[in-house]
Design a protein around this motif. Structure first.
Motif, PDB file in Angstrom:
ATOM      1  N   LEU A   1      92.112  71.398 -29.045  1.00 25.65           N
ATOM      2  CA  LEU A   1      91.461  70.124 -28.706  1.00 25.65           C
ATOM      3  C   LEU A   1      92.371  68.926 -29.009  1.00 25.65           C
ATOM      4  O   LEU A   1      93.578  69.072 -29.160  1.00 25.65           O
ATOM      5  CB  LEU A   1      90.128  70.052 -29.448  1.00 25.65           C
ATOM      6  CG  LEU A   1      89.267  71.323 -29.285  1.00 25.65           C
ATOM      7  CD1 LEU A   1      88.029  71.275 -30.142  1.00 25.65           C
ATOM      8  CD2 LEU A   1      88.920  71.571 -27.818  1.00 25.65           C
TER       9      LEU A   1
ATOM     10  N   ASP B   1      81.360  71.439 -14.311  1.00 26.59           N
ATOM     11  CA  ASP B   1      81.035  71.862 -15.679  1.00 26.59           C
ATOM     12  C   ASP B   1      79.585  72.327 -15.748  1.00 26.59           C
ATOM     13  O   ASP B   1      79.265  73.302 -16.419  1.00 26.59           O
ATOM     14  CB  ASP B   1      81.248  70.697 -16.657  1.00 26.59           C
ATOM     15  CG  ASP B   1      82.710  70.294 -16.726  1.00 26.59           C
ATOM     16  OD1 ASP B   1      83.564  71.133 -16.379  1.00 26.59           O
ATOM     17  OD2 ASP B   1      82.994  69.133 -17.089  1.00 26.59           O
TER      18      ASP B   1
ATOM     19  N   SER C   1      89.141  67.950 -24.741  1.00 26.49           N
ATOM     20  CA  SER C   1      88.769  66.945 -25.736  1.00 26.49           C
ATOM     21  C   SER C   1      87.944  67.566 -26.869  1.00 26.49           C
ATOM     22  O   SER C   1      87.347  68.637 -26.702  1.00 26.49           O
ATOM     23  CB  SER C   1      87.960  65.846 -25.060  1.00 26.49           C
ATOM     24  OG  SER C   1      86.828  66.430 -24.455  1.00 26.49           O
TER      25      SER C   1
ATOM     26  N   GLU D   1      79.157  75.751 -17.655  1.00 30.68           N
ATOM     27  CA  GLU D   1      78.072  76.176 -18.544  1.00 30.68           C
ATOM     28  C   GLU D   1      77.776  77.664 -18.372  1.00 30.68           C
ATOM     29  O   GLU D   1      77.476  78.359 -19.339  1.00 30.68           O
ATOM     30  CB  GLU D   1      76.801  75.347 -18.270  1.00 30.68           C
ATOM     31  CG  GLU D   1      76.916  73.877 -18.683  1.00 30.68           C
ATOM     32  CD  GLU D   1      77.028  73.675 -20.182  1.00 30.68           C
ATOM     33  OE1 GLU D   1      76.644  74.567 -20.962  1.00 30.68           O
ATOM     34  OE2 GLU D   1      77.533  72.599 -20.589  1.00 30.68           O
TER      35      GLU D   1
ATOM     36  N   THR E   1      90.842  74.862 -18.882  1.00 34.61           N
ATOM     37  CA  THR E   1      92.045  74.061 -19.162  1.00 34.61           C
ATOM     38  C   THR E   1      91.839  72.571 -18.907  1.00 34.61           C
ATOM     39  O   THR E   1      90.992  72.161 -18.110  1.00 34.61           O
ATOM     40  CB  THR E   1      93.243  74.550 -18.309  1.00 34.61           C
ATOM     41  OG1 THR E   1      92.865  74.510 -16.933  1.00 34.61           O
ATOM     42  CG2 THR E   1      93.657  75.951 -18.684  1.00 34.61           C
TER      43      THR E   1
ATOM     44  N   GLU F   1      91.477  59.070 -30.420  1.00 32.83           N
ATOM     45  CA  GLU F   1      92.554  59.503 -29.510  1.00 32.83           C
ATOM     46  C   GLU F   1      92.313  58.825 -28.159  1.00 32.83           C
ATOM     47  O   GLU F   1      91.421  59.223 -27.411  1.00 32.83           O
ATOM     48  CB  GLU F   1      92.521  61.029 -29.325  1.00 32.83           C
ATOM     49  CG  GLU F   1      93.611  61.553 -28.395  1.00 32.83           C
ATOM     50  CD  GLU F   1      93.311  62.931 -27.786  1.00 32.83           C
ATOM     51  OE1 GLU F   1      92.166  63.205 -27.416  1.00 32.83           O
ATOM     52  OE2 GLU F   1      94.263  63.727 -27.679  1.00 32.83           O
TER      53      GLU F   1
HETATM   54  P1  NAD Z   1      88.136  67.384 -21.064  1.00 34.12           P
HETATM   55  O1  NAD Z   1      87.523  67.740 -22.364  1.00 34.12           O
HETATM   56  O2  NAD Z   1      87.527  66.297 -20.275  1.00 34.12           O
HETATM   57  O3  NAD Z   1      88.139  68.673 -20.094  1.00 34.12           O
HETATM   58  C1  NAD Z   1      88.824  69.845 -20.467  1.00 34.12           C
HETATM   59  C2  NAD Z   1      88.249  71.017 -19.722  1.00 34.12           C
HETATM   60  O4  NAD Z   1      86.944  71.299 -20.236  1.00 34.12           O
HETATM   61  C3  NAD Z   1      88.071  70.785 -18.206  1.00 34.12           C
HETATM   62  O5  NAD Z   1      88.402  71.946 -17.505  1.00 34.12           O
HETATM   63  C4  NAD Z   1      86.596  70.503 -18.107  1.00 34.12           C
HETATM   64  O6  NAD Z   1      86.095  70.772 -16.830  1.00 34.12           O
HETATM   65  C5  NAD Z   1      86.063  71.483 -19.151  1.00 34.12           C
HETATM   66  N1  NAD Z   1      84.696  71.238 -19.596  1.00 34.12           N
HETATM   67  C6  NAD Z   1      84.126  70.070 -19.946  1.00 34.12           C
HETATM   68  N2  NAD Z   1      82.826  70.261 -20.257  1.00 34.12           N
HETATM   69  C7  NAD Z   1      82.583  71.588 -20.121  1.00 34.12           C
HETATM   70  C8  NAD Z   1      81.429  72.391 -20.291  1.00 34.12           C
HETATM   71  N3  NAD Z   1      80.249  71.884 -20.656  1.00 34.12           N
HETATM   72  N4  NAD Z   1      81.533  73.717 -20.069  1.00 34.12           N
HETATM   73  C9  NAD Z   1      82.718  74.264 -19.703  1.00 34.12           C
HETATM   74  N5  NAD Z   1      83.831  73.542 -19.487  1.00 34.12           N
HETATM   75  C10 NAD Z   1      83.765  72.214 -19.711  1.00 34.12           C
HETATM   76  O7  NAD Z   1      89.678  67.092 -21.343  1.00 34.12           O
HETATM   77  P2  NAD Z   1      90.780  66.481 -20.360  1.00 34.12           P
HETATM   78  O8  NAD Z   1      90.500  65.034 -20.165  1.00 34.12           O
HETATM   79  O9  NAD Z   1      90.945  67.356 -19.181  1.00 34.12           O
HETATM   80  O10 NAD Z   1      92.097  66.647 -21.244  1.00 34.12           O
HETATM   81  C11 NAD Z   1      92.491  65.762 -22.246  1.00 34.12           C
HETATM   82  C12 NAD Z   1      92.106  66.270 -23.625  1.00 34.12           C
HETATM   83  O11 NAD Z   1      92.608  67.593 -23.819  1.00 34.12           O
HETATM   84  C13 NAD Z   1      92.730  65.434 -24.740  1.00 34.12           C
HETATM   85  O12 NAD Z   1      91.787  65.287 -25.768  1.00 34.12           O
HETATM   86  C14 NAD Z   1      93.896  66.289 -25.207  1.00 34.12           C
HETATM   87  O13 NAD Z   1      94.317  66.026 -26.507  1.00 34.12           O
HETATM   88  C15 NAD Z   1      93.323  67.656 -25.048  1.00 34.12           C
HETATM   89  N6  NAD Z   1      94.370  68.676 -24.942  1.00 34.12           N
HETATM   90  C16 NAD Z   1      94.590  69.494 -26.015  1.00 34.12           C
HETATM   91  C17 NAD Z   1      95.604  70.435 -25.972  1.00 34.12           C
HETATM   92  C18 NAD Z   1      95.877  71.326 -27.146  1.00 34.12           C
HETATM   93  O14 NAD Z   1      96.556  72.332 -26.952  1.00 34.12           O
HETATM   94  N7  NAD Z   1      95.405  71.035 -28.337  1.00 34.12           N
HETATM   95  C19 NAD Z   1      96.382  70.570 -24.817  1.00 34.12           C
HETATM   96  C20 NAD Z   1      96.118  69.736 -23.728  1.00 34.12           C
HETATM   97  C21 NAD Z   1      95.100  68.788 -23.814  1.00 34.12           C
END
Ligand code: NAD
Length: 515
Positions: free
Chosen positions: A264, A221, A242, A226, A159, A401
């Protein structure tokens, strides 16, 4: 206040939480992560990070628990989810306040987020008696055909920081109703909310005799993330975050032929026609762009407005923006809290500077907030910002974004021009039109797909604030996943097509004789 809240949510003396901070001290251990209050920039607590070994233990437990949990009839799983919903109702205010404290959205939105989780529990309870499969006629005599939806296995739930409670709720409640166990890897930016949220669900499950249904793994992560995405024990990885994260997670999961559900980023636009109800459009645009300090995936980032009303509407928008009360998210007078951290403030400043260098005109905002006092003086507050694109609408910065309250304004002459502009970004999450004419609205929703190309399309409503009853998600670089309502539950289930013969002779499909 913080201590009281943490006490009410059973987070004080919690085995995962190393320290409750009351002052400025920071722990020195490197196997903990700090949860910060973005409104002050100060740590709230230190949380022990899970290791590779911890991850293995959790995953093995989830796989084992699945083998038993899948045998529980779906309506009985519904009873579990109903009790979980009730348990969240009991702490709605406290959990919503924790969301506000740790993530920085205002308390009303924090409570609204937990309400969303409660809503999805209700939805899931109803589903528990409605996870219908279809029947179809067989081409063979004395044969029947049907489809059924089966439990799938442990689901890995990753999340984002900005919805630290509800995104898990959307996933976990549907996964559990489908008979799956859940392992949650939350964002390291909001681990306290994850601990409180998950503990409640698992406590209720344990009371009903179901162990290890909802588990949490809080790790980096590199180590935990991973491991999870590459792990074949998870038939489904649901990842919210993201586009960059989704591209990576999606490719690793696809590499092992697993399923991923990707939610995303978005770059959402509102189109405003000259004959629209402009008061409604104004209020919705302000809520959509300023709400959660622009840190919703569905935040309004672009305003595409008919050229004949652009100047007057922008003037009203500037007045509204300048009256937004910025401050402590837990103060009921506040309308906009802080950004999540300094990195986010830097991203905001970079976007403003770049957009202005590209010819954008700053109509309001664009700066840090410097007039807050006391602890808030060190918070990550910025002003809500409007930047008008230059003539010709060429503003490349608006194609990204930026997770901050920046609204870019574009103008158009024809509706087709507006649709083209709205669709001309890589993301495809949310979209909206304000129009007096039903023809314009219908063109936006054209069943042949010539209007909005997004997963969510609103008429006379802003881009954010989805209801849980509909499938939530978006197209293109938004990842194509659907969570929450409608038939999103099917993503958490294994489809099986069943053909049953009840005659005495072998009948082969396509009339083949094999004698
Ligand atoms: P982020 O991508 O930095 O992190 C999201 C999650 O991914 C975190 O839990 C992070 O630890 C995990 N992650 C990152 N790299 C990973 C890897 N290699 N392996 C496994 N997990 C990994 O995003 P953020 O900054 O927390 O949130 C903001 C982003 O989320 C924005 O782009 C927003 O638009 C998006 N978002 C989308 C929705 C949707 O439903 N479409 C909802 C909420 C947020």
């Amino acid at each position: 206040m913080t201590h009281e809240l943490l006490t009410k949510l059973n987070l004080v003396n919690h085995p995962r939480i190393v320290t409750d901070f009351t002052g400025d001290e920071t722990p020195e251990k490197d196997n903990i992560v700090l949860s910060y209050n973005p409104a002050t920039g100060k740590p709230i607590a230190g949380i022990r990070l899970d290791s590779q070994e911890d991850y293995e233990v959790v995953t093995a437990k989830a796989a084992k628990a699945f083998k038993e949990f899948r045998k529980i009839p779906a309506p009985k799983r519904g009873e579990l989810i109903r009790r979980i919903g009730n348990a969240y109702r009991e702490v709605l205010e406290e959990l919503g306040s924790l969301v506000a404290l740790e993530m920085g959205k205002i308390k009303a939105e924090g409570i609204g987020e937990v309400q969303e989780t409660i809503d999805i529990t209700d939805f899931a309870v109803g589903l528990s008696r409605q996870m219908y499969g279809i029947t179809m006629p067989s081409e063979r005599p004395e044969h029947a055909m049907k489809e059924q939806w089966l439990p799938m296995g442990p689901v890995g739930i990753i999340t984002a920081f900005n919805f630290p409670n509800a995104v898990w709720g959307w996933n976990a409640m549907l996964a559990a109703i489908a008979g799956d166990t859940c392992v949650w890897k939350p964002s390291l930016i909001a681990p306290l909310t994850a601990i409180a949220t998950n503990d409640i669900a698992q406590r209720v499950a344990s009371e009903m005799g179901y162990e290890d249904i909802f588990q949490l793994v809080i790790g980096t992560d590199a180590i935990v993330g991973e491991s999870m995405i590459a792990d074949r024990r998870y038939p489904l990885i649901s990842a919210t975050g993201s586009c960059d994260m989704g591209r990576h997670v999606g490719s690793v999961v696809a590499g092992r032929l697993g399923k991923s559900l990707l939610e995303l980023g978005g770059n959402n636009a509102v189109i405003i026609e000259a004959d629209a109800n402009l008061d409604l459009a104004l209020q919705s645009t302000v809520f959509g762009s300023v709400g959660t300090c622009g840190q919703r995936c569905t935040s309004t980032r672009r305003l595409i407005i008919h050229e004949s009303i652009a100047d007057s509407f922008c003037a009203k928008l500037v007045t509204a923006y300048e009256s937004v009360r910025i401050g402590d998210p837990l103060d009921s007078n506040t309308l906009m809290g802080p950004l999540i951290n300094e990195q986010s403030v830097a991203g905001y400043e970079h976007a403003v500077k770049t957009a202005c260098e590209q010819g954008g005109t700053l109509l309001t905002g664009g700066t840090r907030v410097t007039n807050l006092e006391g602890d808030l003086a060190t918070g990550h507050f910025v002003t809500p910002t409007i930047i008008r694109a230059p003539e010709g609408n060429n503003l490349p910065m608006a194609l990204d974004e930026t997770f901050a309250p920046i609204l870019y304004v574009f103008t158009y002459k024809t509706l087709q021009e507006a649709f083209d502009m709205q669709n001309d970004v890589v993301q495809g999450l949310s979209s909206a039109i304000f129009a007096g004419s039903s023809n314009a609205a219908q063109r936006f929703l054209d069943p042949c797909g010539t209007g909005s190309d997004c997963g969510l399309a609103y008429v006379n409503l802003g881009t954010s604030g989805a209801e849980i009853g509909g499938a939530f998600g978006g197209e293109k670089d938004t990842g194509g996943g659907r969570e929450s309502g409608s038939d999103a539950w099917k993503a958490y289930s294994r489809r099986q097509t069943c053909t049953i013969g009840f005659g005495e002779t072998l009948e082969l499909a396509q009339g083949i004789r094999f004698e």
